[in-house]
Design a protein around this motif. Structure first.
Motif, PDB file in Angstrom:
ATOM      1  N   ARG A  93      -1.201  -0.606  -4.365  1.00  0.00           N
ATOM      2  CA  ARG A  93      -2.349   0.299  -4.393  1.00  0.00           C
ATOM      3  C   ARG A  93      -1.907   1.659  -3.866  1.00  0.00           C
ATOM      4  O   ARG A  93      -1.175   1.742  -2.868  1.00  0.00           O
ATOM      5  CB  ARG A  93      -3.468  -0.256  -3.503  1.00  0.00           C
ATOM      6  CG  ARG A  93      -4.831   0.351  -3.787  1.00  0.00           C
ATOM      7  CD  ARG A  93      -5.919  -0.572  -3.263  1.00  0.00           C
ATOM      8  NE  ARG A  93      -5.939  -0.638  -1.829  1.00  0.00           N
ATOM      9  CZ  ARG A  93      -6.491   0.268  -1.034  1.00  0.00           C
ATOM     10  NH1 ARG A  93      -7.054   1.327  -1.560  1.00  0.00           N
ATOM     11  NH2 ARG A  93      -6.481   0.121   0.265  1.00  0.00           N
ATOM     12  N   LEU A  94      -2.363   2.720  -4.521  1.00  0.00           N
ATOM     13  CA  LEU A  94      -1.992   4.086  -4.124  1.00  0.00           C
ATOM     14  C   LEU A  94      -3.212   4.804  -3.588  1.00  0.00           C
ATOM     15  O   LEU A  94      -4.278   4.748  -4.194  1.00  0.00           O
ATOM     16  CB  LEU A  94      -1.445   4.836  -5.346  1.00  0.00           C
ATOM     17  CG  LEU A  94      -1.233   6.344  -5.190  1.00  0.00           C
ATOM     18  CD1 LEU A  94      -0.064   6.649  -4.264  1.00  0.00           C
ATOM     19  CD2 LEU A  94      -0.981   6.991  -6.554  1.00  0.00           C
ATOM     20  N   GLU A  95      -3.047   5.494  -2.469  1.00  0.00           N
ATOM     21  CA  GLU A  95      -4.119   6.343  -1.949  1.00  0.00           C
ATOM     22  C   GLU A  95      -3.544   7.691  -1.573  1.00  0.00           C
ATOM     23  O   GLU A  95      -2.533   7.769  -0.854  1.00  0.00           O
ATOM     24  CB  GLU A  95      -4.761   5.725  -0.694  1.00  0.00           C
ATOM     25  CG  GLU A  95      -5.643   4.538  -0.964  1.00  0.00           C
ATOM     26  CD  GLU A  95      -6.893   4.864  -1.799  1.00  0.00           C
ATOM     27  OE1 GLU A  95      -7.353   6.030  -1.781  1.00  0.00           O
ATOM     28  OE2 GLU A  95      -7.382   3.950  -2.485  1.00  0.00           O
ATOM     29  N   LEU A  96      -4.188   8.759  -2.016  1.00  0.00           N
ATOM     30  CA  LEU A  96      -3.819  10.111  -1.607  1.00  0.00           C
ATOM     31  C   LEU A  96      -4.569  10.455  -0.333  1.00  0.00           C
ATOM     32  O   LEU A  96      -5.794  10.269  -0.272  1.00  0.00           O
ATOM     33  CB  LEU A  96      -4.208  11.104  -2.707  1.00  0.00           C
ATOM     34  CG  LEU A  96      -3.062  11.620  -3.575  1.00  0.00           C
ATOM     35  CD1 LEU A  96      -2.438  10.492  -4.370  1.00  0.00           C
ATOM     36  CD2 LEU A  96      -3.528  12.733  -4.495  1.00  0.00           C
TER      37      LEU A  96
ATOM     38  N   LEU B  79       0.863  -1.184   0.000  1.00  0.00           N
ATOM     39  CA  LEU B  79       0.000   0.000   0.000  1.00  0.00           C
ATOM     40  C   LEU B  79       0.898   1.232   0.000  1.00  0.00           C
ATOM     41  O   LEU B  79       1.846   1.307   0.790  1.00  0.00           O
ATOM     42  CB  LEU B  79      -0.878  -0.012   1.266  1.00  0.00           C
ATOM     43  CG  LEU B  79      -1.729   1.236   1.524  1.00  0.00           C
ATOM     44  CD1 LEU B  79      -2.794   1.427   0.437  1.00  0.00           C
ATOM     45  CD2 LEU B  79      -2.403   1.148   2.901  1.00  0.00           C
ATOM     46  N   VAL B  80       0.600   2.167  -0.878  1.00  0.00           N
ATOM     47  CA  VAL B  80       1.359   3.415  -0.941  1.00  0.00           C
ATOM     48  C   VAL B  80       0.421   4.554  -0.537  1.00  0.00           C
ATOM     49  O   VAL B  80      -0.644   4.722  -1.137  1.00  0.00           O
ATOM     50  CB  VAL B  80       1.913   3.661  -2.365  1.00  0.00           C
ATOM     51  CG1 VAL B  80       2.726   4.952  -2.410  1.00  0.00           C
ATOM     52  CG2 VAL B  80       2.763   2.484  -2.835  1.00  0.00           C
ATOM     53  N   LEU B  81       0.810   5.292   0.486  1.00  0.00           N
ATOM     54  CA  LEU B  81      -0.003   6.411   0.966  1.00  0.00           C
ATOM     55  C   LEU B  81       0.821   7.692   0.856  1.00  0.00           C
ATOM     56  O   LEU B  81       2.026   7.683   1.144  1.00  0.00           O
ATOM     57  CB  LEU B  81      -0.397   6.203   2.436  1.00  0.00           C
ATOM     58  CG  LEU B  81      -1.336   5.029   2.739  1.00  0.00           C
ATOM     59  CD1 LEU B  81      -1.418   4.784   4.249  1.00  0.00           C
ATOM     60  CD2 LEU B  81      -2.730   5.311   2.189  1.00  0.00           C
TER      61      LEU B  81
ATOM     62  N   LEU C 112       6.177   4.870  -7.339  1.00  0.00           N
ATOM     63  CA  LEU C 112       6.323   3.641  -6.526  1.00  0.00           C
ATOM     64  C   LEU C 112       5.191   2.670  -6.838  1.00  0.00           C
ATOM     65  O   LEU C 112       5.417   1.484  -7.090  1.00  0.00           O
ATOM     66  CB  LEU C 112       6.233   3.974  -5.024  1.00  0.00           C
ATOM     67  CG  LEU C 112       7.446   4.555  -4.312  1.00  0.00           C
ATOM     68  CD1 LEU C 112       7.094   4.845  -2.859  1.00  0.00           C
ATOM     69  CD2 LEU C 112       8.617   3.586  -4.389  1.00  0.00           C
ATOM     70  N   ALA C 113       3.973   3.197  -6.799  1.00  0.00           N
ATOM     71  CA  ALA C 113       2.798   2.331  -6.995  1.00  0.00           C
ATOM     72  C   ALA C 113       2.788   1.738  -8.401  1.00  0.00           C
ATOM     73  O   ALA C 113       2.331   0.617  -8.611  1.00  0.00           O
ATOM     74  CB  ALA C 113       1.522   3.121  -6.734  1.00  0.00           C
ATOM     75  N   HIS C 114       3.327   2.490  -9.346  1.00  0.00           N
ATOM     76  CA  HIS C 114       3.376   2.016 -10.724  1.00  0.00           C
ATOM     77  C   HIS C 114       4.405   0.893 -10.870  1.00  0.00           C
ATOM     78  O   HIS C 114       4.204  -0.085 -11.585  1.00  0.00           O
ATOM     79  CB  HIS C 114       3.731   3.199 -11.638  1.00  0.00           C
ATOM     80  CG  HIS C 114       3.548   2.901 -13.079  1.00  0.00           C
ATOM     81  ND1 HIS C 114       4.606   2.740 -13.936  1.00  0.00           N
ATOM     82  CD2 HIS C 114       2.448   2.702 -13.822  1.00  0.00           C
ATOM     83  CE1 HIS C 114       4.164   2.451 -15.145  1.00  0.00           C
ATOM     84  NE2 HIS C 114       2.845   2.427 -15.092  1.00  0.00           N
ATOM     85  N   ALA C 115       5.520   1.015 -10.161  1.00  0.00           N
ATOM     86  CA  ALA C 115       6.635   0.067 -10.350  1.00  0.00           C
ATOM     87  C   ALA C 115       6.495  -1.196  -9.503  1.00  0.00           C
ATOM     88  O   ALA C 115       7.062  -2.232  -9.851  1.00  0.00           O
ATOM     89  CB  ALA C 115       7.953   0.762 -10.016  1.00  0.00           C
ATOM     90  N   ILE C 116       5.766  -1.130  -8.382  1.00  0.00           N
ATOM     91  CA  ILE C 116       5.650  -2.310  -7.509  1.00  0.00           C
ATOM     92  C   ILE C 116       4.423  -3.109  -7.956  1.00  0.00           C
ATOM     93  O   ILE C 116       3.299  -2.584  -7.947  1.00  0.00           O
ATOM     94  CB  ILE C 116       5.518  -1.895  -6.025  1.00  0.00           C
ATOM     95  CG1 ILE C 116       6.752  -1.115  -5.584  1.00  0.00           C
ATOM     96  CG2 ILE C 116       5.309  -3.127  -5.137  1.00  0.00           C
ATOM     97  CD1 ILE C 116       6.674  -0.525  -4.182  1.00  0.00           C
TER      98      ILE C 116
ATOM     99  N   ALA D 105      -8.047   4.293   8.407  1.00  0.00           N
ATOM    100  CA  ALA D 105      -9.073   3.523   7.697  1.00  0.00           C
ATOM    101  C   ALA D 105      -8.434   2.778   6.523  1.00  0.00           C
ATOM    102  O   ALA D 105      -8.716   1.599   6.285  1.00  0.00           O
ATOM    103  CB  ALA D 105     -10.188   4.445   7.211  1.00  0.00           C
ATOM    104  N   GLU D 106      -7.537   3.448   5.783  1.00  0.00           N
ATOM    105  CA  GLU D 106      -6.858   2.795   4.656  1.00  0.00           C
ATOM    106  C   GLU D 106      -5.959   1.665   5.145  1.00  0.00           C
ATOM    107  O   GLU D 106      -5.937   0.574   4.564  1.00  0.00           O
ATOM    108  CB  GLU D 106      -6.012   3.818   3.871  1.00  0.00           C
ATOM    109  CG  GLU D 106      -6.811   4.813   3.077  1.00  0.00           C
ATOM    110  CD  GLU D 106      -7.697   4.147   2.023  1.00  0.00           C
ATOM    111  OE1 GLU D 106      -7.303   3.105   1.455  1.00  0.00           O
ATOM    112  OE2 GLU D 106      -8.792   4.664   1.767  1.00  0.00           O
ATOM    113  N   LEU D 107      -5.221   1.939   6.211  1.00  0.00           N
ATOM    114  CA  LEU D 107      -4.299   0.932   6.745  1.00  0.00           C
ATOM    115  C   LEU D 107      -5.085  -0.260   7.290  1.00  0.00           C
ATOM    116  O   LEU D 107      -4.726  -1.426   7.034  1.00  0.00           O
ATOM    117  CB  LEU D 107      -3.424   1.571   7.839  1.00  0.00           C
ATOM    118  CG  LEU D 107      -2.369   0.695   8.495  1.00  0.00           C
ATOM    119  CD1 LEU D 107      -1.454   0.026   7.467  1.00  0.00           C
ATOM    120  CD2 LEU D 107      -1.517   1.528   9.469  1.00  0.00           C
ATOM    121  N   ALA D 108      -6.176   0.015   7.992  1.00  0.00           N
ATOM    122  CA  ALA D 108      -6.981  -1.073   8.565  1.00  0.00           C
ATOM    123  C   ALA D 108      -7.558  -1.948   7.458  1.00  0.00           C
ATOM    124  O   ALA D 108      -7.532  -3.194   7.560  1.00  0.00           O
ATOM    125  CB  ALA D 108      -8.114  -0.490   9.416  1.00  0.00           C
TER     126      ALA D 108
END
Ligand code: MLT
Length: 270
Positions: free
Chosen positions: A239-242, A213-215, A231-235, A260-263
């Motif tokens: 998943r990317l969240e702003l 997960l990329v935040l 990062l999210a594109h290369a891994i 909430a995203e991490l959970a």
């Protein structure tokens, strides 16, 4: 409660801490950014991710960990993390690193891929410093040596926090500044040298095979969303969240969204 292994201070939360047999759920290990401490993970330590064992520690030279000779590298920080995992009998962890913590997590992924159950990369990037950034580190070292951490804290929080946080959340501003003021100058200068000399981990991103997960704070000025997008594109499968209403310290500036995203990410892990 604070404990220490090999000069590294850490604390634990979650019903799994010490009590449950290892291996049921991979523990969550939180790695803070420069020049903060494990205290920055307060909203996450209090979150109780379904009782998952959660460990937050102070990177060498920060918080209550030993400062030693101040000669650090990211690889030394990775050695410290590996020793901490060994000491805590954690074979595989969900590594969650913010900024410098992300650099440590990414280098750990290169050196010890088998120690990872999953990765959470927050407000970070894989690229090494360019010459301009290295020169900026040298300036920061001079400023810390001349004027001390209190003065450095005043300027650093201005770039680390979003304009919204700076205007509307004085308690977050003070909390961030207080962590910086508490950092030993030798520890902070050592960390700046480690950051300037770190390797570039971009080439190995495609080899990361754990859920990721990329935040990133939507208003992050230090590691802007473009680095997180890369990062999210290369891994594979990342998943990317702003994180809205947040700058570089996304976990502190918008803890509700971040948690909430991490959970949700942790709940989906097998
Ligand atoms: C951090 O938050 O860890 C640092 O700002 C990272 C950096 O300066 O590269």
């Amino acid at each position: 409660m604070v404990s220490g292994i090999n000069g590294i201070a850490y604390e634990e939360a979650g019903s799994g801490s010490g009590a449950l047999p290892a291996g049921r759920q991979a523990p969550l290990v939180l790695i803070h950014g420069f020049p903060f401490s494990r205290k920055m993970w307060k909203p996450q330590l209090e979150a109780h991710f379904r009782g998952r064992r959660t460990v937050a520690y102070d990177v060498r030279g920060h918080g209550e960990s030993e400062v030693g000779d101040g000669r650090y590298t990211i690889d030394l920080y990775v050695d410290d993390l590996a020793a901490l995992l060994d000491g805590l009998k954690i074979s595989r962890a969900v590594l969650c690193g913010l900024s410098m913590g992300g650099y440590i997590a990414l280098r750990t992924a290169e050196r010890y891929p088998d120690r990872l159950a999953a990765l959470v990369l927050c407000d970070t990037k894989s690229q090494a410093d360019n010459d301009e950034t290295k020169a900026g580190r040298a300036t920061a070292i001079r400023e810390i040596q001349r004027n001390g951490m209190a003065k450095f804290a005043e300027t650093f929080v201005q770039s680390a926090l979003s304009d919204e946080t700076l205007a509307k959340k004085p308690e977050v501003v003070e909390f961030a500044a207080s962590m910086i003021r508490a950092t030993a100058p030798e520890g902070a200068c050592g960390a700046l040298r480690a950051l300037a000399s770190r390797t570039d981990t971009t080439a190995s991103l495609s080899k990361i095979s754990v859920p990721t997960l990329v935040l990133v704070g939507a208003q992050d000025k230090i590691t802007p969303p473009v680095g997180a997008e890369a990062l999210a594109h290369a891994i594979p499968g990342a998943r990317l969240e702003l994180v809205p209403s947040a700058g570089h310290l996304s976990n502190l500036e918008n803890p509700d969204f971040f948690n909430a995203e991490l959970a949700a990410f942790l709940a989906a892990l097998r």
